[in-house]
Structures are given as C-alpha cells and as structure tokens.
Scaffold this motif. Structure first.
Motif, mmCIF file in Angstrom:
data_model
loop_
_atom_site.group_PDB
_atom_site.id
_atom_site.type_symbol
_atom_site.label_atom_id
_atom_site.label_comp_id
_atom_site.label_asym_id
_atom_site.label_seq_id
_atom_site.Cartn_x
_atom_site.Cartn_y
_atom_site.Cartn_z
ATOM 1 N N LEU A 324 0.831 -1.199 0.000
ATOM 2 C CA LEU A 324 0.000 0.000 0.000
ATOM 3 C C LEU A 324 0.870 1.256 0.000
ATOM 4 C CD1 LEU A 324 -2.750 1.346 0.181
ATOM 5 C CD2 LEU A 324 -2.690 0.992 2.661
ATOM 6 N N ILE A 325 1.928 1.266 0.804
ATOM 7 C CA ILE A 325 2.849 2.408 0.824
ATOM 8 C C ILE A 325 3.431 2.655 -0.559
ATOM 9 C CG2 ILE A 325 5.072 3.229 1.710
ATOM 10 C CD1 ILE A 325 4.445 1.631 4.274
ATOM 11 N N GLU A 326 3.871 1.596 -1.199
ATOM 12 C CA GLU A 326 4.493 1.719 -2.521
ATOM 13 C C GLU A 326 3.502 2.270 -3.544
ATOM 14 O OE1 GLU A 326 7.716 1.480 -5.196
ATOM 15 O OE2 GLU A 326 7.562 1.439 -3.005
ATOM 16 N N SER A 327 2.258 1.807 -3.465
ATOM 17 C CA SER A 327 1.261 2.275 -4.436
ATOM 18 C C SER A 327 0.904 3.746 -4.212
ATOM 19 C CB SER A 327 0.000 1.417 -4.350
ATOM 20 O OG SER A 327 -0.679 1.621 -3.120
ATOM 21 N N LEU A 328 0.972 4.209 -2.948
ATOM 22 C CA LEU A 328 0.614 5.592 -2.655
ATOM 23 C C LEU A 328 1.711 6.572 -3.030
ATOM 24 C CD1 LEU A 328 -1.222 5.465 0.801
ATOM 25 C CD2 LEU A 328 -2.139 5.163 -1.487
ATOM 26 N N ARG A 329 2.952 6.174 -2.876
ATOM 27 C CA ARG A 329 4.038 7.146 -3.009
ATOM 28 C C ARG A 329 4.478 7.384 -4.443
ATOM 29 N NH1 ARG A 329 9.356 6.052 -3.768
ATOM 30 N NH2 ARG A 329 9.908 3.892 -4.181
ATOM 31 N N ARG A 330 4.144 6.494 -5.365
ATOM 32 C CA ARG A 330 4.733 6.527 -6.697
ATOM 33 C C ARG A 330 3.879 7.299 -7.703
ATOM 34 N NH1 ARG A 330 8.933 3.399 -7.841
ATOM 35 N NH2 ARG A 330 8.383 3.359 -10.033
ATOM 36 N N ASP A 331 4.596 7.805 -8.729
ATOM 37 C CA ASP A 331 3.986 8.303 -9.969
ATOM 38 C C ASP A 331 3.025 9.470 -9.749
ATOM 39 O OD1 ASP A 331 5.351 6.257 -11.280
ATOM 40 O OD2 ASP A 331 3.706 4.857 -10.968
ATOM 41 N N HIS A 332 3.503 10.502 -9.090
ATOM 42 C CA HIS A 332 2.714 11.722 -8.940
ATOM 43 C C HIS A 332 3.318 12.818 -9.820
ATOM 44 C CE1 HIS A 332 0.383 10.023 -5.651
ATOM 45 N NE2 HIS A 332 1.509 9.475 -5.241
ATOM 46 N N ALA A 333 2.560 13.888 -10.015
ATOM 47 C CA ALA A 333 3.007 14.933 -10.931
ATOM 48 C C ALA A 333 4.336 15.529 -10.501
ATOM 49 C CB ALA A 333 1.935 16.031 -11.006
ATOM 50 N N VAL A 334 4.592 15.526 -9.196
ATOM 51 C CA VAL A 334 5.843 16.102 -8.691
ATOM 52 C C VAL A 334 6.896 15.017 -8.439
ATOM 53 C CG1 VAL A 334 4.710 18.076 -7.645
ATOM 54 C CG2 VAL A 334 4.960 15.968 -6.328
ATOM 55 N N GLY A 335 6.622 13.788 -8.871
ATOM 56 C CA GLY A 335 7.543 12.685 -8.622
ATOM 57 C C GLY A 335 7.076 11.841 -7.449
ATOM 58 N N ASP A 336 7.908 10.913 -7.031
ATOM 59 C CA ASP A 336 7.542 10.044 -5.918
ATOM 60 C C ASP A 336 7.616 10.803 -4.598
ATOM 61 O OD1 ASP A 336 7.369 8.108 -7.813
ATOM 62 O OD2 ASP A 336 9.196 7.044 -7.233
ATOM 63 N N TRP A 337 6.669 10.523 -3.713
ATOM 64 C CA TRP A 337 6.684 11.142 -2.398
ATOM 65 C C TRP A 337 7.656 10.401 -1.487
ATOM 66 C CZ3 TRP A 337 0.712 10.699 -2.409
ATOM 67 C CH2 TRP A 337 0.163 11.744 -3.160
ATOM 68 N N PRO A 338 8.339 11.102 -0.602
ATOM 69 C CA PRO A 338 9.242 10.424 0.332
ATOM 70 C C PRO A 338 8.473 9.614 1.365
ATOM 71 C CG PRO A 338 9.104 12.761 0.841
ATOM 72 C CD PRO A 338 8.371 12.568 -0.458
ATOM 73 N N VAL A 339 9.134 8.590 1.899
ATOM 74 C CA VAL A 339 8.548 7.730 2.937
ATOM 75 C C VAL A 339 9.299 7.978 4.238
ATOM 76 C CG1 VAL A 339 8.107 5.351 3.651
ATOM 77 C CG2 VAL A 339 7.868 5.999 1.241
ATOM 78 N N LEU A 340 8.567 8.168 5.323
ATOM 79 C CA LEU A 340 9.191 8.451 6.609
ATOM 80 C C LEU A 340 8.377 7.830 7.730
ATOM 81 C CD1 LEU A 340 8.099 12.006 7.625
ATOM 82 C CD2 LEU A 340 7.973 11.341 5.235
#
Length: 398
Positions: A324-340
């Motif tokens: 679920l984390i991987e699916s949420l963070r990837r492929d957005h207009a600004v790039g991948d979101w960081p995970v913390l």
C-alpha cells in the motif's frame, strides 16, 4: 477546492483558541470540541453525506454515490480534539482535508465503486481521560467499554458519566482501508523539500504513571536530614529519563506532574508524574522504561520514599502495508513522495492493528514543532495534501 478549504479552515480557526497563549484547548466532550462536532455534522449535511455516530462520540460521514453497500468501505479523516494549549493543525487538518478531498473527487467526476467515509475520532490525544486514541480503540474493540467507562479526568469526572458507550456502531467491520492525512510532527519533509510524504510506520510508545510517596512536613522546621521528600526522588527520575533516552537515542518525557499537598511551605507527601516513552522498537522502549524505573527505586531507597510504576497505555509498533505504501508514493506529478516513519501515535495505527489496512499522508510543517501553538502548515502545502489525499482515495476506490 482552495475556496472550500479556506472557508472550512476559517470556520474552525477561532474555536477553542486561547487569546493569551495562542494555543488551542479542544478537550473531548467540552464546549470547544463539541462545537467542532457540530461543525462536522454541518459539513456532512452540506454535502449530502449520511452521518453515523456511536455511543463513544465517534462520527463518520458516509458518501455512498452507488448502491455498493456490500463492497468493502474506504475510510479517511482524523480527529478534532487537541492537547492542552496545542496547535491548530494536529487532527483538524485531516478532517478538513477529507471533506475537501470528497469535493475534489466530485469535481473530477469520480463515482467510487464503494462507500467513502470521513471519520472524526474522539479523544485521540488522551488529553482529558489519559488514554491516547481512545475513540478509535473503543470503536474497534481494542479497548472494552467496561475497561474505559471508569477512566477519570483531572476533575474526577468519569468517562461513563459523559457518554453512554452503548448506543450505535460505526460498522467498522465493513471498512477494509483507512487513510489518514496529518500535519508532520517533525522536519523530515522540510529537509527533503517535499510538501507531502507517506508514513512507513509508527514507533511503539507508552504512558507510565510514577507514584512517589513520602512524608509531608514543614519546609522550615524540618531538617534536611530528617526529610522523606518524594519531590527529590521525582526530580532525579526526570533527569534519569533524559539521560537514558539520550544514551539509547530514544524518547522519554515527563510532561505532567501532580503534587500533594502542593504548598510552597510544605515538604510534599506525594508526587504523581507521567512518563511518555517512545522508541524505534518495542524492546528499546521496555529497556528504557526499565532503566528509568531502576534508577527511581535506587533513589527512593536513599530518600526514604517509595515509588510505584503503572503502565496506563502501551501501544506496540505499527508498520503499514508495504504494498500500500508503494502504491501511494509513486507516480505523482511532482515525482515520488518520500517515505518516513513517525514517533507520534495516530488512529491509523489503532485501525491497522485491528486488521484494517491503513496508511498515512503527511503535510510539511515548516517549524517542525507540534503539540504547540508554533505548529504550522502553509496554505499551498495544505492544498497539495488535499490533492494527494483525493488522488489516493481515487486510486483505492477504483
């Protein structure tokens, strides 16, 4: 979307605000928090959402555009209560963003295949009845009503005298996934230059009550050698907690103290203090608390006092679903979101622990400060968070 968000935020901003400190006092079931609960119902009605409540004070506003009641539901939201003298964003940002995200989905013409609920859980902070995430724990059965009804606030009022605990249900058994948006309680997103991030998990944490008992006596006539002063034992214990946490690179905080008889010219008879302990692993927290307790007992023996330690609330580590984390963070207009990761507790951790797949989105906090009036998020980052939440819900609801 920006206008709707700003309008909702402007409605909330003055509620529970202290003119003297600039902080918020939104304690559960007191006037400011109940005003926020009424605001929640008004926002749901304005959008044609059906509000479901339970006997604990939790509420969910359901969007059901299709007749897919047999499909697993999707839940988002957060909480509306605050710590004493807290910030504006911790909790309410997630609820306001959830309503705004529903508006965005409607503007996009999205027709979800399953119900989407906007949740407002009560007593997330534990600022009144002493147990964090109490509303979500009760809603999921992680804590029973029989165990919770006797919890008392600082004035001695029992939870069972405030809510009935028996009426209604949120039907969380029908929920398969929960996504909570929250202001970041730290500076990782500032350091990474990102407006939005995704949580990997929540550190384990607990609240422990230390009761130090001694002997009340006159502050002037009692020689220092004749005293059994529990304040000295507490003071050394607070210093020990700081030292042990620093040595182990964990977290330990004594943030609440009660003293009896609490007189300037009297040696105390009793000191009650609450330790908040957190760490990067459950054993690390256990070791930290054990070290602090050991030093407290050693000091008590020297002071002629006693100490009793009670674990009032202990939460294990939560690691959210990697897929679920991987699916949420990837492929957005600004790039991948960081995970913390986060050292703060959240309702998402409680729901995940009860079998509801959960995830969290964080919105950048430029001050890095939380549980304080200095807590902040810029308007543009908040709107980026709304877009992120809407996109996440769209992906998850098919």
């Amino acid at each position: 979307m920006a206008d709707d968000f700003e309008r909702m935020w402007a409605d909330l901003e003055p509620i529970g605000l202290s003119a003297s400190s600039g902080g918020y006092f939104r304690q559960p079931f007191e006037s400011a928090e109940r005003e926020l609960a009424a605001w929640f119902a008004e926002q749901a009605a304005a959008r044609g959402l059906d509000v479901e409540t339970d006997g604990f004070g939790n509420a969910v506003a359901w969007w059901s555009p299709t007749a897919a009641d047999d499909e697993p539901a999707l839940l988002t939201g957060s909480h509306l209560d605050s710590v004493l003298d807290g910030g504006a964003f911790d909790g309410p940002l997630g609820v306001v963003s959830a309503f705004a995200a529903v508006d965005v989905l409607r503007e996009r013409g999205v027709v979800p295949r399953r119900r989407i609920g906007v949740a407002a859980f009560v007593e997330e902070e534990g600022s009144r009845f002493g147990q964090a995430c109490l509303g979500s724990r009760l809603a999921t059965g992680a804590v029973s009503w029989d165990d919770a009804r006797g919890l008392r606030d600082r004035a001695g009022v029992a939870l069972g005298d405030v809510v009935d605990g028996d009426a209604g249900s949120l039907l969380l058994d029908a929920v398969s996934t929960y996504v909570e948006l929250h202001v970041e309680q730290g500076r990782d997103l500032v350091d990474q230059g990102s407006a939005v991030g995704v949580a990997s998990g929540i550190w384990p944490h607990g609240r422990y009550r230390f009761d130090f008992e001694g002997e009340a006596n006159h502050a002037g006539s009692t020689r220092m050698d004749d005293r059994a002063d529990p304040m000295l034992t507490y003071a050394m214990t607070a210093l020990a907690a700081n030292k042990q946490a620093r040595l182990a690179d964990q977290r330990a905080t004594f943030g609440r103290v009660e003293v009896a008889p609490n007189g300037t010219n009297a040696v105390p008879s009793r000191v009650a203090a609450w330790l908040d302990a957190r760490g990067d692993g459950e054993q690390a927290v256990a070791d930290l608390v054990a070290a602090v307790e050991r030093q407290a007992r050693e000091r008590a023996e020297r002071d002629g006092t006693t100490v009793t330690v009670t674990a009032e609330s202990v939460s294990p580590a939560v690691w959210f679903d990697e897929e679920l984390i991987e699916s949420l963070r990837r492929d957005h207009a600004v790039g991948d979101w960081p995970v913390l990761s986060t050292a703060a507790g959240h309702d998402a951790g409680v729901l995940h622990g009860r079998g509801i797949r959960s995830a969290m989105l964080f919105v950048r906090n430029p001050t890095g400060v939380s549980h304080s009036p200095a807590e902040h998020a810029e308007a543009d980052d908040c709107l980026a968070g709304v877009e992120a939440l809407a996109t996440t819900l769209e992906r998850l609801c098919g």
